[in-house]
Design an enzyme around this catalytic site. Structure first.
Site, PDB file in Angstrom:
ATOM      1  CE  LYS A  22      26.483  16.920   9.651  1.00 36.42           C
ATOM      2  NZ  LYS A  22      27.408  17.746   8.881  1.00 36.42           N
ATOM      3  CB  CYS A 116      27.137  25.340   0.763  1.00 35.05           C
ATOM      4  SG  CYS A 116      26.333  25.116   2.312  1.00 35.05           S
ATOM      5  CG  ASP A 306      25.411  23.600  12.815  1.00 33.30           C
ATOM      6  OD1 ASP A 306      25.326  24.339  11.829  1.00 33.30           O
ATOM      7  OD2 ASP A 306      26.296  22.730  12.928  1.00 33.30           O
TER       8      ASP A 306
HETATM    9  C1  UD1 Z   1      31.343  23.711  10.511  1.00 37.23           C
HETATM   10  C2  UD1 Z   1      30.233  22.719  10.737  1.00 37.23           C
HETATM   11  C3  UD1 Z   1      28.868  23.343  10.460  1.00 37.23           C
HETATM   12  C4  UD1 Z   1      28.712  24.628  11.257  1.00 37.23           C
HETATM   13  C5  UD1 Z   1      29.887  25.577  11.038  1.00 37.23           C
HETATM   14  C6  UD1 Z   1      29.848  26.798  11.935  1.00 37.23           C
HETATM   15  C7  UD1 Z   1      31.281  20.605  10.221  1.00 37.23           C
HETATM   16  C8  UD1 Z   1      31.330  19.437   9.329  1.00 37.23           C
HETATM   17  N1  UD1 Z   1      30.434  21.586   9.885  1.00 37.23           N
HETATM   18  O1  UD1 Z   1      31.304  24.066   9.124  1.00 37.23           O
HETATM   19  O2  UD1 Z   1      27.875  22.405  10.824  1.00 37.23           O
HETATM   20  O3  UD1 Z   1      27.510  25.270  10.854  1.00 37.23           O
HETATM   21  O4  UD1 Z   1      31.129  24.876  11.315  1.00 37.23           O
HETATM   22  O5  UD1 Z   1      29.813  26.422  13.270  1.00 37.23           O
HETATM   23  O6  UD1 Z   1      31.928  20.666  11.245  1.00 37.23           O
HETATM   24  N2  UD1 Z   1      34.742  30.961   6.016  1.00 37.23           N
HETATM   25  C9  UD1 Z   1      35.469  31.744   5.156  1.00 37.23           C
HETATM   26  N3  UD1 Z   1      36.608  31.214   4.593  1.00 37.23           N
HETATM   27  C10 UD1 Z   1      37.034  29.962   4.860  1.00 37.23           C
HETATM   28  C11 UD1 Z   1      36.270  29.163   5.758  1.00 37.23           C
HETATM   29  C12 UD1 Z   1      35.116  29.693   6.322  1.00 37.23           C
HETATM   30  O7  UD1 Z   1      35.128  32.889   4.873  1.00 37.23           O
HETATM   31  O8  UD1 Z   1      38.068  29.531   4.337  1.00 37.23           O
HETATM   32  C13 UD1 Z   1      33.482  31.505   6.605  1.00 37.23           C
HETATM   33  C14 UD1 Z   1      32.247  30.732   6.104  1.00 37.23           C
HETATM   34  O9  UD1 Z   1      31.823  31.227   4.860  1.00 37.23           O
HETATM   35  C15 UD1 Z   1      31.258  30.971   7.200  1.00 37.23           C
HETATM   36  C16 UD1 Z   1      32.128  31.034   8.455  1.00 37.23           C
HETATM   37  O10 UD1 Z   1      33.457  31.273   7.995  1.00 37.23           O
HETATM   38  O11 UD1 Z   1      30.635  32.206   7.025  1.00 37.23           O
HETATM   39  C17 UD1 Z   1      32.089  29.767   9.291  1.00 37.23           C
HETATM   40  O12 UD1 Z   1      32.524  28.684   8.546  1.00 37.23           O
HETATM   41  P1  UD1 Z   1      33.303  27.456   9.184  1.00 37.23           P
HETATM   42  O13 UD1 Z   1      33.496  27.650  10.655  1.00 37.23           O
HETATM   43  O14 UD1 Z   1      34.505  27.193   8.360  1.00 37.23           O
HETATM   44  O15 UD1 Z   1      32.251  26.297   8.962  1.00 37.23           O
HETATM   45  P2  UD1 Z   1      32.518  24.837   8.448  1.00 37.23           P
HETATM   46  O16 UD1 Z   1      33.787  24.321   9.028  1.00 37.23           O
HETATM   47  O17 UD1 Z   1      32.330  24.780   6.996  1.00 37.23           O
END
Ligand code: UD1
Length: 419
Positions: A22, A116, A306
Site C-alpha cells: 500500500k 489522523c 508500522d
Molecule cells: C509513512 C507511511 C506510514 C508510516 C510512516 C513512518 C505511507 C503512505 N505511510 O507515513 O505507514 O507509519 O511513513 O514510517 O507511506 N513529520 C513532521 N512534518 C512533516 C512530515 C512528517 O513533523 O512535514 C513527522 C510526523 O509527524 C511523524 C514523523 O515525521 O512524527 C514521520 O512521518 P512520515 O515519515 O512523514 O510519515 P508518513 O509519510 O506520513
C-alpha cells in the site's frame, strides 16, 4: 458498519500470497500523473486507500481503471489541478499528490489531509521543501493554493526528519524540475526505492535512493511504463505474526523482495524458525513464543513503527517481559486498550509500553482505532480463547485486502458481519 468475529485458539497452517505494498502503491499512483502515455501498475492491492487514489486521479481528468490487481492510468487528459477537501481527507497519503500535481501543472489547489488517528501529522517539511524549489504556497482555511508559474527549480533540501511522505513529495516535484535537487537526510524506506525505480523506468534521473542523500536531475518529460509494485513488507509481517501467535506454520508466497530483514530477527528471537526458498518464506512457530529484547521504533533501517502494534500483539502471550519504545508517532498505543480488554498485561508511560506476557487471552468486544492497531487486535483474537469481535473494520480495510478471507485460507475461524 462491519465487524470481524473471530473464534480463536486454532493453530493456523497454509499459504498466503503477498500483494503489492500500500505504501508504495499510493506514491506510485501519484507519480503516474507525471507521465505521458499509459502507465501500468501490477500487483496493486485492492484496498480502500488505493480506491481513494483512483478517485483522485479520475477527478483530475486522468483515465484510471483497476482490474483485479492491475491499475492502468493515462494522465494525458488531465484537466483539473485541484483535489476536493473530501477526497483529501479520505486518507493521509493524499498529500503525496501535491508534489506530483505541482510538478506537472505548475499550480494546484489541495487541502490539508486532515487529522489522523496516530496523533498530529504536520506537513511543514513538505511545504518548506516545495517552497525552496520555488513554489508559492498560500494557506487559507485548510486550503493550500500552490503556484510555480515559472516551474520548479532544483536546489539542496535538508529534511529535519527523514519523513517518508516529504521525501516522496520532493522526489515527485523534482523529476520534472529545472536542474538538480539534492535531498539530504532523506527517508530510506524500501518504498522510496520502489518509487525511484519506477520513475527511472519512466526516464527520470535519480541516484542515491535507499541512502540518506538522493540526487535528482530534472528531465523534460517522463513516459509511462509497466511496473510491478514491491511486496507489502508490513502485510507480510502481519500474516507471519498472525500464524506465529497460534503456534502454526506459514508459507508466505511472493515474499522474496519484501525487505523484511529489520523485523525477521525479532520473530526469530521470539522462537520462530524462518526459512526462505525461491520466492517464498516459511515460518514455523513454537508452541509458546518468547519475549524479545527492547524494540525502539526508528526510521528505516530501524524497527518500523508500522509493526509495533503487530509485534506487541504477539508479545501479549509470549513468555516473559517485552519493552516497546515508540519514537515516530505520539499516539501509537491506542490498540493497548483493546489488548488489555482481552486480558493482556500492558503498562504504558509516555513512549514506553511494557508487556508482561500472559498464559492466555480471552475473547472480547473491541474496536480498531487505526490500521495496524486494528490488525493487532485481529492477531490477538486469533490467539484468544472464545470469541472476539473487532468493530470499526474500515480502518483495517485501508491496508489489508479482505483480511478475513486471507486468514480463513490458513484455517482461521473468522467472519465479516455487516451490522
Ligand atoms: C509513512 C507511511 C506510514 C508510516 C510512516 C513512518 C505511507 C503512505 N505511510 O507515513 O505507514 O507509519 O511513513 O514510517 O507511506 N513529520 C513532521 N512534518 C512533516 C512530515 C512528517 O513533523 O512535514 C513527522 C510526523 O509527524 C511523524 C514523523 O515525521 O512524527 C514521520 O512521518 P512520515 O515519515 O512523514 O510519515 P508518513 O509519510 O506520513
Amino acid at each position: 458498519m462491519q465487524k470481524l468475529v473471530i473464534k480463536g485458539g486454532t493453530a493456523l497452517e497454509g499459504e498466503i500470497p503477498l500483494r503489492g505494498a500500500k505504501n508504495s502503491a499510493l506514491p506510485l499512483m501519484a507519480a503516474t500523473l507525471l507521465c505521458k502515455g499509459e502507465t501500468v501498475l501490477e500487483n496493486c492491492p485492492r484496498l480502500t486507500d488505493v480506491f481513494s487514489a483512483c478517485r483522485i486521479l479520475t477527478h483530475t481528468g486522468c483515465r484510471c481503471a483497476m482490474k483485479e490487481h492491475t491499475v492502468v492510468v493515462c494522465a494525458d487528459s488531465i484537466k483539473l489541478s485541484e483535489i476536493p477537501e473530501s477526497m483529501m481527507q479520505e486518507m493521509r497519503s493524499s498529500i503525496v499528490f501535491l508534489g506530483a500535481l505541482l510538478g506537472k501543472t505548475g499550480s494546484c489547489r489541495v487541502y490539508y489531509p486532515g487529522g489522523c488517528e496516530l496523533g498530529p501529522r504536520p506537513i511543514d517539511l513538505h511545504i518548506e521543501a516545495l517552497c525552496r524549489m520555488g513554489a508559492r504556497i498560500e494557506r487559507c482555511e485548510g486550503r493550500l493554493d500552490c503556484y510555480a508559474p515559472e516551474g520548479l527549480s532544483g536546489c539542496n533540501i535538508h529534511l529535519k526528519f527523514p519523513s517518508v511522505g516529504a521525501t516522496e513529495n520532493v522526489m515527485l516535484a523534482a523529476v520534472l524540475a529545472k536542474g538538480e535537487t539534492v535531498i539530504s537526510n532523506a527517508a530510506r524506506e524500501p518504498e522510496i526505492c520502489d518509487l525511484a525505480e519506477f520513475l527511472r523506468k519512466c526516464g527520470a534521473l535519480i541516484k542515491g535512493d535507499g541512502e540518506s542523500t538522493i540526487r535528482i536531475q530534472g528531465v523534460k518529460e517522463l513516459r509511462g511504463c509497466t511496473h510491478r509494485i514491491m511486496p507489502d513488507r508490513i502485510a507480510g509481517i502481519t500474516y507471519l505474526s498472525a500464524v506465529a501467535v497460534t503456534g502454526g506454520k506459514l508459507k508466505l508466497l511472493g515474499a522474496k523482495d519484501a525487505r523484511m530483514d529489520n523485523v525477521l530477527p525479532v520473530l526469530e528471537q521470539a522462537g520462530c524458525r524462518i526459512d526462505k526458498a525461491n520466492d517464498a518464506m516459511y515460518l514455523c512457530a513454537p508452541k509458546r513464543l518468547r519475549a524479545v529484547s527492547r524494540l525502539r521504533t526508528m526510521p528505516h533501517p530501524g524497527f518500523p513503527t508500522d509493526v509495533q502494534a503487530i509485534i506487541m500483539a504477539l508479545m501479549t502471550v509470549a513468555k516473559g517481559v517485552s519493552v516497546f519504545e515508540e519514537n515516530i508517532f505520539e499516539c501509537r498505543y491506542r490498540h493497548v486498550d483493546g489488548l488489555v480488554q482481552m486480558g493482556a498485561e500492558i503498562y504504558v508511560s509516555g513512549r514506553i509500553a511494557v508487556v508482561n506476557g500472559v498464559n492466555r487471552l480471552c475473547g472480547a468486544h473491541v474496536a480498531a482505532t487505526d490500521l495496524r492497531g486494528g490488525a493487532a487486535l485481529v492477531i490477538a483474537g486469533l490467539a484468544a480463547e472464545g470469541t472476539t469481535e473487532v468493530r470499526q473494520v474500515h480502518h483495517i480495510d485501508r491496508g489489508y485486502e479482505t483480511i478475513e478471507k486471507t486468514l480463513e485460507g490458513v484455517g482461521a475461524n473468522i467472519l465479516r458481519i455487516s451490522q
